[in-house]
Every structure is written in C-alpha cells, then in structure tokens.
Motif scaffolding. Structure first.
Motif, PDB file in Angstrom:
ATOM      1  N   ALA A   1      47.366  30.608  51.442  1.00 50.37           N
ATOM      2  CA  ALA A   1      47.418  31.177  52.793  1.00 50.37           C
ATOM      3  C   ALA A   1      48.712  30.787  53.496  1.00 50.37           C
ATOM      4  CB  ALA A   1      46.218  30.709  53.600  1.00 50.37           C
ATOM      5  N   GLY A   2      49.363  31.777  54.084  1.00 53.75           N
ATOM      6  CA  GLY A   2      50.614  31.563  54.801  1.00 53.75           C
ATOM      7  C   GLY A   2      51.855  31.753  53.949  1.00 53.75           C
ATOM      8  N   ALA A   3      51.687  31.765  52.636  1.00 47.80           N
ATOM      9  CA  ALA A   3      52.823  31.945  51.720  1.00 47.80           C
ATOM     10  C   ALA A   3      53.106  33.432  51.523  1.00 47.80           C
ATOM     11  CB  ALA A   3      52.526  31.288  50.374  1.00 47.80           C
ATOM     12  N   THR A   4      54.279  33.721  51.003  1.00 47.45           N
ATOM     13  CA  THR A   4      54.647  35.095  50.677  1.00 47.45           C
ATOM     14  C   THR A   4      54.132  35.416  49.277  1.00 47.45           C
ATOM     15  OG1 THR A   4      56.641  34.934  52.023  1.00 47.45           O
ATOM     16  CG2 THR A   4      56.580  36.691  50.383  1.00 47.45           C
ATOM     17  N   PRO A   5      53.380  36.508  49.122  1.00 47.51           N
ATOM     18  CA  PRO A   5      52.888  36.881  47.790  1.00 47.51           C
ATOM     19  C   PRO A   5      54.035  37.217  46.843  1.00 47.51           C
ATOM     20  CG  PRO A   5      51.718  38.079  49.514  1.00 47.51           C
ATOM     21  CD  PRO A   5      52.897  37.405  50.162  1.00 47.51           C
ATOM     22  N   ALA A   6      53.781  37.128  45.559  1.00 50.13           N
ATOM     23  CA  ALA A   6      54.791  37.418  44.535  1.00 50.13           C
ATOM     24  C   ALA A   6      55.250  38.866  44.591  1.00 50.13           C
ATOM     25  CB  ALA A   6      54.239  37.097  43.147  1.00 50.13           C
ATOM     26  N   GLY A   7      54.376  39.764  44.982  1.00 53.51           N
ATOM     27  CA  GLY A   7      54.723  41.187  45.032  1.00 53.51           C
ATOM     28  C   GLY A   7      53.924  41.895  46.111  1.00 53.51           C
ATOM     29  N   ASP A   8      54.111  43.198  46.180  1.00 52.24           N
ATOM     30  CA  ASP A   8      53.391  44.022  47.146  1.00 52.24           C
ATOM     31  C   ASP A   8      52.004  44.357  46.620  1.00 52.24           C
ATOM     32  OD1 ASP A   8      55.621  44.115  48.812  1.00 52.24           O
ATOM     33  OD2 ASP A   8      56.381  45.948  47.867  1.00 52.24           O
ATOM     34  N   ALA A   9      51.096  44.672  47.524  1.00 52.90           N
ATOM     35  CA  ALA A   9      49.786  45.182  47.125  1.00 52.90           C
ATOM     36  C   ALA A   9      49.993  46.560  46.508  1.00 52.90           C
ATOM     37  CB  ALA A   9      48.857  45.258  48.331  1.00 52.90           C
ATOM     38  N   THR A  10      49.387  46.784  45.363  1.00 54.82           N
ATOM     39  CA  THR A  10      49.541  48.057  44.667  1.00 54.82           C
ATOM     40  C   THR A  10      48.248  48.858  44.618  1.00 54.82           C
ATOM     41  OG1 THR A  10      49.066  47.005  42.553  1.00 54.82           O
ATOM     42  CG2 THR A  10      51.395  47.160  43.209  1.00 54.82           C
ATOM     43  N   GLY A  11      47.169  48.250  45.042  1.00 51.26           N
ATOM     44  CA  GLY A  11      45.878  48.912  45.018  1.00 51.26           C
ATOM     45  C   GLY A  11      44.924  48.208  45.959  1.00 51.26           C
ATOM     46  N   HIS A  12      43.691  48.690  45.981  1.00 55.50           N
ATOM     47  CA  HIS A  12      42.651  48.115  46.828  1.00 55.50           C
ATOM     48  C   HIS A  12      41.655  47.395  45.923  1.00 55.50           C
ATOM     49  CE1 HIS A  12      39.370  47.627  49.571  1.00 55.50           C
ATOM     50  NE2 HIS A  12      40.041  48.221  50.554  1.00 55.50           N
ATOM     51  N   PRO A  13      41.404  46.101  46.149  1.00 55.22           N
ATOM     52  CA  PRO A  13      40.516  45.348  45.256  1.00 55.22           C
ATOM     53  C   PRO A  13      39.040  45.687  45.400  1.00 55.22           C
ATOM     54  CG  PRO A  13      41.142  43.979  47.105  1.00 55.22           C
ATOM     55  CD  PRO A  13      41.945  45.259  47.217  1.00 55.22           C
ATOM     56  N   GLY A  14      38.674  46.453  46.422  1.00 57.96           N
ATOM     57  CA  GLY A  14      37.275  46.793  46.635  1.00 57.96           C
ATOM     58  C   GLY A  14      36.960  48.258  46.436  1.00 57.96           C
ATOM     59  N   ILE A  15      37.961  49.036  46.004  1.00 61.37           N
ATOM     60  CA  ILE A  15      37.761  50.463  45.774  1.00 61.37           C
ATOM     61  C   ILE A  15      38.362  50.819  44.422  1.00 61.37           C
ATOM     62  CG2 ILE A  15      38.261  52.799  46.580  1.00 61.37           C
ATOM     63  CD1 ILE A  15      38.455  51.647  49.409  1.00 61.37           C
ATOM     64  N   CYS A  16      37.530  51.332  43.550  1.00 64.61           N
ATOM     65  CA  CYS A  16      37.971  51.726  42.209  1.00 64.61           C
ATOM     66  C   CYS A  16      38.967  52.878  42.337  1.00 64.61           C
ATOM     67  CB  CYS A  16      36.748  52.151  41.398  1.00 64.61           C
ATOM     68  SG  CYS A  16      37.088  52.572  39.689  1.00 64.61           S
ATOM     69  N   GLU A  17      40.085  52.739  41.618  1.00 61.84           N
ATOM     70  CA  GLU A  17      41.132  53.760  41.653  1.00 61.84           C
ATOM     71  C   GLU A  17      41.545  54.140  40.231  1.00 61.84           C
ATOM     72  OE1 GLU A  17      44.073  52.605  45.021  1.00 61.84           O
ATOM     73  OE2 GLU A  17      43.061  50.779  44.371  1.00 61.84           O
ATOM     74  N   PRO A  18      41.891  55.395  40.037  1.00 64.18           N
ATOM     75  CA  PRO A  18      41.983  56.480  41.004  1.00 64.18           C
ATOM     76  C   PRO A  18      40.586  56.968  41.404  1.00 64.18           C
ATOM     77  CG  PRO A  18      42.511  57.318  38.827  1.00 64.18           C
ATOM     78  CD  PRO A  18      42.319  55.824  38.698  1.00 64.18           C
ATOM     79  N   MET A  19      40.436  57.231  42.684  1.00 61.64           N
ATOM     80  CA  MET A  19      39.132  57.592  43.226  1.00 61.64           C
ATOM     81  C   MET A  19      38.556  58.861  42.600  1.00 61.64           C
ATOM     82  SD  MET A  19      39.447  56.617  47.250  1.00 61.64           S
ATOM     83  CE  MET A  19      37.695  56.828  47.565  1.00 61.64           C
ATOM     84  N   SER A  20      39.410  59.733  42.095  1.00 65.83           N
ATOM     85  CA  SER A  20      38.947  61.010  41.542  1.00 65.83           C
ATOM     86  C   SER A  20      38.454  60.906  40.096  1.00 65.83           C
ATOM     87  CB  SER A  20      40.055  62.052  41.630  1.00 65.83           C
ATOM     88  OG  SER A  20      41.187  61.610  40.888  1.00 65.83           O
ATOM     89  N   SER A  21      38.638  59.736  39.449  1.00 61.86           N
ATOM     90  CA  SER A  21      38.177  59.608  38.070  1.00 61.86           C
ATOM     91  C   SER A  21      36.648  59.563  38.039  1.00 61.86           C
ATOM     92  CB  SER A  21      38.743  58.343  37.420  1.00 61.86           C
ATOM     93  OG  SER A  21      38.093  57.187  37.906  1.00 61.86           O
ATOM     94  N   ALA A  22      36.063  60.046  36.961  1.00 61.84           N
ATOM     95  CA  ALA A  22      34.603  60.088  36.843  1.00 61.84           C
ATOM     96  C   ALA A  22      33.999  58.698  36.981  1.00 61.84           C
ATOM     97  CB  ALA A  22      34.218  60.725  35.512  1.00 61.84           C
TER      98      ALA A  22
END
Length: 131
Positions: A98-119
């Motif tokens: 907490a308070g540190a800079t993450p190694a990279g950017d967020a690339t997805g949502h950890p609580g939503i399966c992606e891609p949302m359109s996949s079966a």
C-alpha cells in the motif's frame, strides 16, 4: 428486528468504501470492461460499477483476505479468466505494498471475467451490471 436490518446495510456500505481502492494496486485505475472506450470501474469489489449491492468474486476474495492485498489474493484468479489478480492489477510478481507504485498498469478487472463476450465469461459474469 431493526438491528438485523442495519447490519447488512452497514456491511454493504463498508464494502463500497472508496478507501479500499487504495489497498490494491492500481485500485483507482481499474479498466471498465463494459465500455468500448477508456473508462474506469469505480467499485472494484462490486457487481455494479458505481458500487453498492453485492460483492463480485474479487470483492468476496478481498474480504476473505481481511481487506488486505496478500500474496494469496494476488496469485488467485478470482474471475476465472486465466489471469491472476496481480497480473490484471499490474502486480504480476505480487510484491506491491500500500502506497507504493505498482510495477505496471492495470490491464483488466480482477472481478469480471474478460473478454465479457466469450461464452465462458458470459456464464461467470451473470451478476455483473453494466450501466
């Protein structure tokens, strides 16, 4: 009887607390998978992007982890889309604090399966509400 009603409301309110976004890497910069343009999901642990209501799978896992970013939570694939929570939130090595800079950017949502359109994801995301 009144206290039985207030306890669930207080719990939901606590889960929607904006401060929790600061307790996960890139918590204020989680992409909104519901849009085709750049947008952010403001309530990372909820099924509804604006917060309130039920927790999504990541939110439930976050509560199980005592609302802390742990190595176990980081390595878990809460939304079952093949990427760990850490990969999606820019902490693939699970070293963020907490308070540190993450190694990279967020690339997805950890609580939503992606891609949302996949079966597969359509089955998993049945409770997700895009506004």
């Amino acid at each position: 009887m009144r206290s039985l009603f207030l306890v669930p409301l207080l719990f939901v309110s606590a889960l929607a607390h904006a401060g929790f976004r600061l307790m996960i890497p890139n918590g204020i910069n989680v992409p909104n998978p519901c849009t085709n343009v750049f947008g952010l999901w403001n309530a990372v642990g909820h099924n509804i992007e604006i917060g309130g209501g039920a927790a999504n799978v990541f939110g439930a896992d976050f509560v199980t982890a005592n609302t802390k970013w742990t190595k176990d939570l980081c390595q878990k694939d809460s939304d079952m889309d093949g990427k760990t929570n850490g990969e999606e939130l820019g902490d693939p090595n699970c070293v963020w604090t907490a308070g540190a800079t993450p190694a990279g950017d967020a690339t997805g949502h950890p609580g939503i399966c992606e891609p949302m359109s996949s079966a597969n994801c359509m089955k998993i995301n049945v409770n997700i509400t895009c506004i």
